[in-house]
Motif scaffolding. Structure first.
Motif, PDB file in Angstrom:
ATOM      1  N   ASN A  80      39.385  87.944   8.315  1.00  0.00           N
ATOM      2  CA  ASN A  80      40.266  86.910   7.776  1.00  0.00           C
ATOM      3  C   ASN A  80      40.305  86.790   6.263  1.00  0.00           C
ATOM      4  O   ASN A  80      41.275  86.234   5.732  1.00  0.00           O
ATOM      5  CB  ASN A  80      39.854  85.543   8.345  1.00  0.00           C
ATOM      6  CG  ASN A  80      40.107  85.431   9.832  1.00  0.00           C
ATOM      7  OD1 ASN A  80      41.225  85.259  10.283  1.00  0.00           O
ATOM      8  ND2 ASN A  80      39.030  85.537  10.616  1.00  0.00           N
ATOM      9  N   ALA A  81      39.282  87.248   5.545  1.00  0.00           N
ATOM     10  CA  ALA A  81      39.145  86.934   4.123  1.00  0.00           C
ATOM     11  C   ALA A  81      39.976  87.862   3.241  1.00  0.00           C
ATOM     12  O   ALA A  81      39.453  88.744   2.557  1.00  0.00           O
ATOM     13  CB  ALA A  81      37.675  86.975   3.718  1.00  0.00           C
ATOM     14  N   PHE A  82      41.290  87.658   3.258  1.00  0.00           N
ATOM     15  CA  PHE A  82      42.183  88.426   2.394  1.00  0.00           C
ATOM     16  C   PHE A  82      43.448  87.611   2.171  1.00  0.00           C
ATOM     17  O   PHE A  82      43.737  86.651   2.899  1.00  0.00           O
ATOM     18  CB  PHE A  82      42.538  89.786   3.019  1.00  0.00           C
ATOM     19  CG  PHE A  82      43.359  89.687   4.283  1.00  0.00           C
ATOM     20  CD1 PHE A  82      44.749  89.750   4.232  1.00  0.00           C
ATOM     21  CD2 PHE A  82      42.757  89.509   5.518  1.00  0.00           C
ATOM     22  CE1 PHE A  82      45.511  89.650   5.395  1.00  0.00           C
ATOM     23  CE2 PHE A  82      43.499  89.411   6.678  1.00  0.00           C
ATOM     24  CZ  PHE A  82      44.883  89.473   6.619  1.00  0.00           C
ATOM     25  N   GLY A  83      44.204  87.988   1.138  1.00  0.00           N
ATOM     26  CA  GLY A  83      45.505  87.372   0.892  1.00  0.00           C
ATOM     27  C   GLY A  83      45.446  85.867   0.747  1.00  0.00           C
ATOM     28  O   GLY A  83      44.621  85.305   0.031  1.00  0.00           O
ATOM     29  N   ARG A  84      46.343  85.191   1.453  1.00  0.00           N
ATOM     30  CA  ARG A  84      46.444  83.737   1.311  1.00  0.00           C
ATOM     31  C   ARG A  84      45.311  82.989   2.004  1.00  0.00           C
ATOM     32  O   ARG A  84      45.183  81.775   1.851  1.00  0.00           O
ATOM     33  CB  ARG A  84      47.785  83.243   1.855  1.00  0.00           C
ATOM     34  CG  ARG A  84      47.959  83.364   3.365  1.00  0.00           C
ATOM     35  CD  ARG A  84      49.338  82.850   3.769  1.00  0.00           C
ATOM     36  NE  ARG A  84      49.528  82.843   5.211  1.00  0.00           N
ATOM     37  CZ  ARG A  84      49.168  81.846   6.010  1.00  0.00           C
ATOM     38  NH1 ARG A  84      48.575  80.785   5.492  1.00  0.00           N
ATOM     39  NH2 ARG A  84      49.381  81.900   7.309  1.00  0.00           N
ATOM     40  N   PRO A 143      49.029  88.907   9.793  1.00  0.00           N
ATOM     41  CA  PRO A 143      49.920  89.955   9.281  1.00  0.00           C
ATOM     42  C   PRO A 143      49.418  90.440   7.925  1.00  0.00           C
ATOM     43  O   PRO A 143      48.918  89.625   7.134  1.00  0.00           O
ATOM     44  CB  PRO A 143      51.277  89.247   9.153  1.00  0.00           C
ATOM     45  CG  PRO A 143      51.207  88.141  10.167  1.00  0.00           C
ATOM     46  CD  PRO A 143      49.766  87.695  10.158  1.00  0.00           C
ATOM     47  N   PRO A 144      49.463  91.744   7.668  1.00  0.00           N
ATOM     48  CA  PRO A 144      50.104  92.817   8.451  1.00  0.00           C
ATOM     49  C   PRO A 144      49.219  93.411   9.541  1.00  0.00           C
ATOM     50  O   PRO A 144      49.534  94.469  10.062  1.00  0.00           O
ATOM     51  CB  PRO A 144      50.409  93.858   7.375  1.00  0.00           C
ATOM     52  CG  PRO A 144      49.276  93.696   6.399  1.00  0.00           C
ATOM     53  CD  PRO A 144      48.967  92.248   6.379  1.00  0.00           C
ATOM     54  N   PHE A 145      48.096  92.759   9.888  1.00  0.00           N
ATOM     55  CA  PHE A 145      47.188  93.120  10.985  1.00  0.00           C
ATOM     56  C   PHE A 145      46.367  94.380  10.724  1.00  0.00           C
ATOM     57  O   PHE A 145      45.579  94.782  11.563  1.00  0.00           O
ATOM     58  CB  PHE A 145      47.949  93.235  12.309  1.00  0.00           C
ATOM     59  CG  PHE A 145      48.627  91.952  12.698  1.00  0.00           C
ATOM     60  CD1 PHE A 145      47.877  90.856  13.086  1.00  0.00           C
ATOM     61  CD2 PHE A 145      50.002  91.837  12.648  1.00  0.00           C
ATOM     62  CE1 PHE A 145      48.479  89.659  13.425  1.00  0.00           C
ATOM     63  CE2 PHE A 145      50.627  90.642  12.990  1.00  0.00           C
ATOM     64  CZ  PHE A 145      49.870  89.548  13.387  1.00  0.00           C
ATOM     65  N   VAL A 146      46.574  95.011   9.583  1.00  0.00           N
ATOM     66  CA  VAL A 146      45.742  96.136   9.157  1.00  0.00           C
ATOM     67  C   VAL A 146      45.491  95.975   7.660  1.00  0.00           C
ATOM     68  O   VAL A 146      46.406  95.646   6.901  1.00  0.00           O
ATOM     69  CB  VAL A 146      46.407  97.498   9.429  1.00  0.00           C
ATOM     70  CG1 VAL A 146      45.576  98.629   8.819  1.00  0.00           C
ATOM     71  CG2 VAL A 146      46.591  97.725  10.923  1.00  0.00           C
ATOM     72  N   GLN A 147      44.224  96.167   7.242  1.00  0.00           N
ATOM     73  CA  GLN A 147      43.887  96.107   5.831  1.00  0.00           C
ATOM     74  C   GLN A 147      43.081  97.342   5.449  1.00  0.00           C
ATOM     75  O   GLN A 147      42.289  97.859   6.243  1.00  0.00           O
ATOM     76  CB  GLN A 147      43.062  94.855   5.529  1.00  0.00           C
ATOM     77  CG  GLN A 147      43.872  93.577   5.487  1.00  0.00           C
ATOM     78  CD  GLN A 147      44.689  93.468   4.212  1.00  0.00           C
ATOM     79  OE1 GLN A 147      44.165  93.448   3.103  1.00  0.00           O
ATOM     80  NE2 GLN A 147      46.002  93.396   4.369  1.00  0.00           N
TER      81      GLN A 147
END
Length: 336
Positions: free
Chosen positions: A198-202, A137-141
């Motif tokens: 995958n490499a974003f946010g938490r 989530p949010p499945f779009v970056q």
């Protein structure tokens, strides 16, 4: 007495590191791969100005030692050096996107009886937008994925140092330089798809996840010279993908090809016994060409691998002979 040392990780995008549709911007010249960094760092800022890396983790630290030879104080003095991304560099409408660095993560120095250990995480993202679907989530970056490395430096009161790579993003390639400025270690493989999704946010060190680093020793300076000839010498090599666990060649089989390991880790077995592992940049296959046409070892892919296959006549015979002398690992315990 004050002791100061530093180690550095340079992160860069090698040729052939990206597959599929995402390779098109590189192949079309919209953006670019990077030239391999040098074997030794003499001027880090000059390398950044020359656009030789995407980001650098400069772990610089100091230790104060008392008259009894015990550390009494310590601290950091390094940090993050972000590069930039230039698109359409050869076009009048080319543009350079400055990168954004993430907050520096530095663990409190671990002061022991005769040594101090420092741990530092650096990283950031390119300023070039990267709209994509992602795995969480949010499945779009919209922003580009994060890159990072986590280094540990131990400074002993006798002046010796120890370098560790604790974590690194799955992409791009990370080269690590020791306290003397010499290339010492490399990340063993890149995984663009996993990083891109995958490499974003938490899912980064600034969240609650780390990515362990598969690290191999740096190959020889001779192999780095030969790899440039294989990849840019005029004859385009054949690129092969090898699955994890697959046997690349078997000891005793005929062999007439030379290969450069672009990505991944390969195990070298002689007479059924593992004698070495090789990482990106290793060149192998020369012994079969020079010593009777049969493979002198079995090579097994420890991870998914990519190889650039070349012919012997693309390389200097004296260089091949020198390489073969360094690959006689069964006498030290080499590649095929």
């Amino acid at each position: 007495m004050r002791m100061e040392h530093e180690v550095v990780s340079l992160s860069w995008i090698p040729s052939e590191a990206i597959a599929g549709m995402m390779k098109l911007p590189f192949e079309m010249g919209f953006t670019h791969y990077d030239e391999p960094p040098p074997d030794r760092i003499d001027d880090l800022e000059a390398l950044r100005e020359a656009d030789r890396f995407r980001f650098a983790n400069r772990l610089a630290a100091w230790v104060e030692v008392d008259d009894d030879g015990k550390p009494v104080d310590a601290g950091y003095s390094g940090g993050t050096l972000m590069g930039s991304t230039t698109v359409l560099a050869k076009s009048p409408v080319g543009h350079t996107f400055e990168a954004f660095d993430m907050p520096l993560l530095q663990a409190p120095p671990e002061i022991g009886a005769d040594r101090v250990r420092f741990v530092q995480t650096c990283g950031g993202r390119t300023g070039l937008p990267s709209p994509r679907r992602v795995s969480h989530p949010p499945f779009v970056q919209w922003k580009a994925p994060l890159v990072w490395s986590t280094l540990a430096l131990t400074i002993a009161t006798d002046g010796t140092t120890e370098l560790e790579v604790l974590s690194a993003s799955p992409f791009p390639r990370h080269w690590i330089y020791d306290a003397e400025g010499n290339l010492a270690l490399k990340s063993g493989m890149t995984d663009f798809d996993s990083w891109y999704r995958n490499a974003f946010g938490r899912h980064t060190p600034w969240g609650d996840e780390e990515s362990s680093a598969l690290v191999t020793a740096a190959e020889s300076a001779l192999e780095r010279t030969m790899s440039t000839t294989i990849m840019r010498g005029g004859t385009k090599p054949e690129i092969r993908s090898i699955s994890k666990g697959a046997t690349i060649c078997k000891q005793g089989d005929p062999g007439s090809e030379l290969a450069l390991l672009l990505d991944g880790v390969v195990r070298v077995d002689v007479d059924g016994e593992a004698v070495a592992e090789m990482g990106p940049g290793a060149v192998f296959g020369e012994r079969a060409l020079l010593e009777g046409g049969t493979r002198t070892s079995t090579l097994v892919a420890v991870t998914p691998c990519r190889l650039a296959v070349a012919r012997a006549d693309q390389l200097d015979p004296e260089s091949l002979a020198e390489l073969a002398r360094g690959h006689r690992r069964e006498e030290q315990a080499g590649p095929a």
